[in-house]
Design a protein around this motif. Structure first.
Motif, PDB file in Angstrom:
ATOM      1  N   ALA A   1      -9.973   5.344   2.328  1.00 41.28           N
ATOM      2  CA  ALA A   1     -10.481   4.215   1.654  1.00 41.28           C
ATOM      3  C   ALA A   1     -10.453   2.865   2.511  1.00 41.28           C
ATOM      4  O   ALA A   1     -11.322   2.128   2.638  1.00 41.28           O
ATOM      5  CB  ALA A   1      -9.835   3.856   0.198  1.00 41.28           C
ATOM      6  N   ASN A   2      -9.517   2.799   3.358  1.00 40.35           N
ATOM      7  CA  ASN A   2      -9.155   1.639   4.341  1.00 40.35           C
ATOM      8  C   ASN A   2     -10.150   1.717   5.656  1.00 40.35           C
ATOM      9  O   ASN A   2     -10.393   0.869   6.193  1.00 40.35           O
ATOM     10  CB  ASN A   2      -7.603   1.663   4.707  1.00 40.35           C
ATOM     11  CG  ASN A   2      -7.009   1.057   3.371  1.00 40.35           C
ATOM     12  OD1 ASN A   2      -7.326   0.259   2.831  1.00 40.35           O
ATOM     13  ND2 ASN A   2      -5.581   1.811   3.573  1.00 40.35           N
ATOM     14  N   GLY A   3     -10.547   2.887   5.725  1.00 41.04           N
ATOM     15  CA  GLY A   3     -11.589   2.981   7.161  1.00 41.04           C
ATOM     16  C   GLY A   3     -10.526   3.405   8.533  1.00 41.04           C
ATOM     17  O   GLY A   3      -9.410   3.348   8.223  1.00 41.04           O
ATOM     18  N   LYS A   4     -11.080   3.439   9.573  1.00 41.04           N
ATOM     19  CA  LYS A   4     -10.397   4.142  10.677  1.00 41.04           C
ATOM     20  C   LYS A   4      -9.758   2.803  11.119  1.00 41.04           C
ATOM     21  O   LYS A   4     -10.213   1.453  11.177  1.00 41.04           O
ATOM     22  CB  LYS A   4     -11.538   4.430  11.717  1.00 41.04           C
ATOM     23  CG  LYS A   4     -12.076   5.730  11.426  1.00 41.04           C
ATOM     24  CD  LYS A   4     -12.932   6.169  12.353  1.00 41.04           C
ATOM     25  CE  LYS A   4     -13.930   7.474  12.157  1.00 41.04           C
ATOM     26  NZ  LYS A   4     -14.656   7.878  13.341  1.00 41.04           N
TER      27      LYS A   4
ATOM     28  N   GLY B   1       0.709  -1.069   0.121  1.00 42.02           N
ATOM     29  CA  GLY B   1      -0.085   0.060   0.107  1.00 42.02           C
ATOM     30  C   GLY B   1       0.755   1.213  -0.026  1.00 42.02           C
ATOM     31  O   GLY B   1       2.012   1.052   0.049  1.00 42.02           O
ATOM     32  N   PRO B   2       0.214   2.500   0.058  1.00 41.26           N
ATOM     33  CA  PRO B   2       0.935   3.849  -0.041  1.00 41.26           C
ATOM     34  C   PRO B   2       2.285   3.774   0.956  1.00 41.26           C
ATOM     35  O   PRO B   2       3.102   4.188   0.735  1.00 41.26           O
ATOM     36  CB  PRO B   2       0.117   4.713  -0.023  1.00 41.26           C
ATOM     37  CG  PRO B   2      -1.132   3.986  -0.674  1.00 41.26           C
ATOM     38  CD  PRO B   2      -1.257   2.642  -0.360  1.00 41.26           C
TER      39      PRO B   2
ATOM     40  N   VAL C   1      -6.709  -3.608  10.584  1.00 40.06           N
ATOM     41  CA  VAL C   1      -7.049  -3.614  11.990  1.00 40.06           C
ATOM     42  C   VAL C   1      -6.600  -4.786  12.937  1.00 40.06           C
ATOM     43  O   VAL C   1      -7.266  -5.702  12.934  1.00 40.06           O
ATOM     44  CB  VAL C   1      -8.668  -3.389  12.376  1.00 40.06           C
ATOM     45  CG1 VAL C   1      -8.791  -3.347  13.977  1.00 40.06           C
ATOM     46  CG2 VAL C   1      -9.024  -1.963  11.654  1.00 40.06           C
ATOM     47  N   GLY C   2      -5.544  -4.662  13.520  1.00 44.02           N
ATOM     48  CA  GLY C   2      -4.788  -5.829  13.987  1.00 44.02           C
ATOM     49  C   GLY C   2      -4.628  -5.207  15.552  1.00 44.02           C
ATOM     50  O   GLY C   2      -4.956  -4.287  16.109  1.00 44.02           O
ATOM     51  N   PHE C   3      -3.503  -5.974  16.073  1.00 45.11           N
ATOM     52  CA  PHE C   3      -3.032  -5.586  17.580  1.00 45.11           C
ATOM     53  C   PHE C   3      -2.689  -4.072  17.679  1.00 45.11           C
ATOM     54  O   PHE C   3      -2.835  -3.318  18.504  1.00 45.11           O
ATOM     55  CB  PHE C   3      -1.882  -6.439  18.062  1.00 45.11           C
ATOM     56  CG  PHE C   3      -1.649  -6.237  19.594  1.00 45.11           C
ATOM     57  CD1 PHE C   3      -2.643  -7.060  20.533  1.00 45.11           C
ATOM     58  CD2 PHE C   3      -0.766  -5.420  20.033  1.00 45.11           C
ATOM     59  CE1 PHE C   3      -2.273  -7.038  21.629  1.00 45.11           C
ATOM     60  CE2 PHE C   3      -0.648  -5.457  21.293  1.00 45.11           C
ATOM     61  CZ  PHE C   3      -1.367  -6.180  22.335  1.00 45.11           C
ATOM     62  N   TYR C   4      -1.858  -3.604  16.536  1.00 44.70           N
ATOM     63  CA  TYR C   4      -1.161  -2.264  16.709  1.00 44.70           C
ATOM     64  C   TYR C   4      -2.356  -1.172  16.636  1.00 44.70           C
ATOM     65  O   TYR C   4      -1.982  -0.237  16.971  1.00 44.70           O
ATOM     66  CB  TYR C   4      -0.197  -2.256  15.726  1.00 44.70           C
ATOM     67  CG  TYR C   4       0.677  -1.409  15.995  1.00 44.70           C
ATOM     68  CD1 TYR C   4       1.755  -1.521  16.783  1.00 44.70           C
ATOM     69  CD2 TYR C   4       0.936  -0.088  15.202  1.00 44.70           C
ATOM     70  CE1 TYR C   4       2.879  -0.810  17.265  1.00 44.70           C
ATOM     71  CE2 TYR C   4       2.175   0.944  15.689  1.00 44.70           C
ATOM     72  CZ  TYR C   4       2.930   0.532  16.666  1.00 44.70           C
ATOM     73  OH  TYR C   4       4.161   1.511  16.887  1.00 44.70           O
TER      74      TYR C   4
END
Length: 315
Positions: free
Chosen positions: A116-119, A68-69, A250-253
């Motif tokens: 685009a990826n959301g929060k 991704g960017p 959206v993972g642990f970080y």
């Protein structure tokens, strides 16, 4: 100077910095991966002075196909640092010309991608579900993530001595491994209890070098290995999938993102940054010698209220 020789010399230099703890293992791995991409893109016997703008443009195109960017921008920056090293060390007579096609993505591109990826954070009800459905070490890790904004490396590297002191005092003093920045965080009772339970049941480390760590897996190893194998992220992702809460990025970080976002409601960004372990390079940061404990407690109380007492806010 061949590409292979440049990469070998660059990594040797970075290895020295790793040995003296001036960079962390993760940073070295990132540099190693960047060199691997350089060799794969140009060939190990290619002369550095033979590289042209179109070579770098093609390399960027290849990298963009799997990144991704944000990741692309980070990789472009690391690759540039390798060739800057060559010039700074006198290995080549003039700087490498990258051309116009080997730049980091623009700020606009990053903003569009982020939208685009959301929060990249959790809502309170989601996080309550995650905490209630977790147990043992994972539960302690999640609470450290949202209470103290700890990432996986922070948790994996936490000294046993710091954990035991935190259980006694309800305050966790622990410089962030990534930056070495001082960090101090008051523990919620939920976090303290979960931490105490894990420390009490702690297994004997398999490797003597890990004897000083607070957390080891059921096999006696590190949760995040120097090779990059991250068991914390894997266990957390598995739990999210089981609860049907998994979303892209959206993972642990994302717990750190959540903490930063919600803690901002304290209106004390200086204290939020201190708990986060962020570098404060401002003039005020140079002069500031201490942050009062009441300010730090107020910051984590805002997050605690948001997470566990939503119904009170609605009254």
């Amino acid at each position: 100077l061949a590409v292979r020789d440049l990469c070998n010399q660059f990594l040797t230099s970075k290895r020295h910095l790793l040995d003296t703890r001036e960079i962390v293992e993760r940073t070295f791995r990132d540099y190693h991966a960047a060199c691997a991409n350089i060799v794969a893109g140009f060939g190990k016997t290619r002369l550095v002075t033979d590289l042209a703008a179109n070579d770098f443009e093609q390399l960027r195109k290849t990298l963009s196909e799997t990144r991704g960017p944000v990741a692309l921008g980070n990789e472009v920056g690391r690759i540039r640092s390798v060739f800057k090293y060559a010039y700074d060390q006198g290995l080549i007579d003039k700087p490498v010309r990258y051309g116009q096609g080997f730049k980091k993505p623009s700020a606009k591109t990053l903003r569009i991608a982020r939208a685009a990826n959301g929060k990249r954070m959790f809502e309170a009800d989601e996080l309550n579900t995650v905490i209630n459905e977790s147990e043992g070490s994972l539960k302690a890790f999640i609470l450290l993530g949202i209470n103290c904004a700890f990432g996986q490396s922070d948790i994996s590297s936490l000294p046993l001595s710091a954990a035991k002191k935190a259980i006694e005092t309800s305050w966790l003093d622990y410089p962030r491994p990534k930056t070495g920045i001082e960090r101090r965080c008051p523990l919620w009772s939920e976090t303290k209890d979960a931490l105490a339970e894990v420390v009490e049941k702690r297994r004997k480390p398999k490797d003597e070098a890990d004897a000083g760590l607070a957390f080891v897996t059921k096999y006696g190893g590190r949760w995040v290995k120097p090779t990059g194998d991250d068991a914390i992220a894997k266990e957390f992702t598995k739990l999210l999938k089981d609860l049907e809460l998994k979303r892209p990025r959206v993972g642990f970080y994302a717990l750190r993102h959540t903490f930063e976002t919600i803690a901002g409601g304290s209106m004390d960004q200086v204290s939020v940054n201190f708990v986060m372990g962020h570098v404060d390079s401002s003039m005020a940061g140079v002069y500031r010698e201490h942050i009062h404990d009441d300010r730090l407690r107020a910051v984590v109380d805002v997050v605690h209220q948001w997470l566990f007492h939503q119904e009170r806010r609605g009254e």
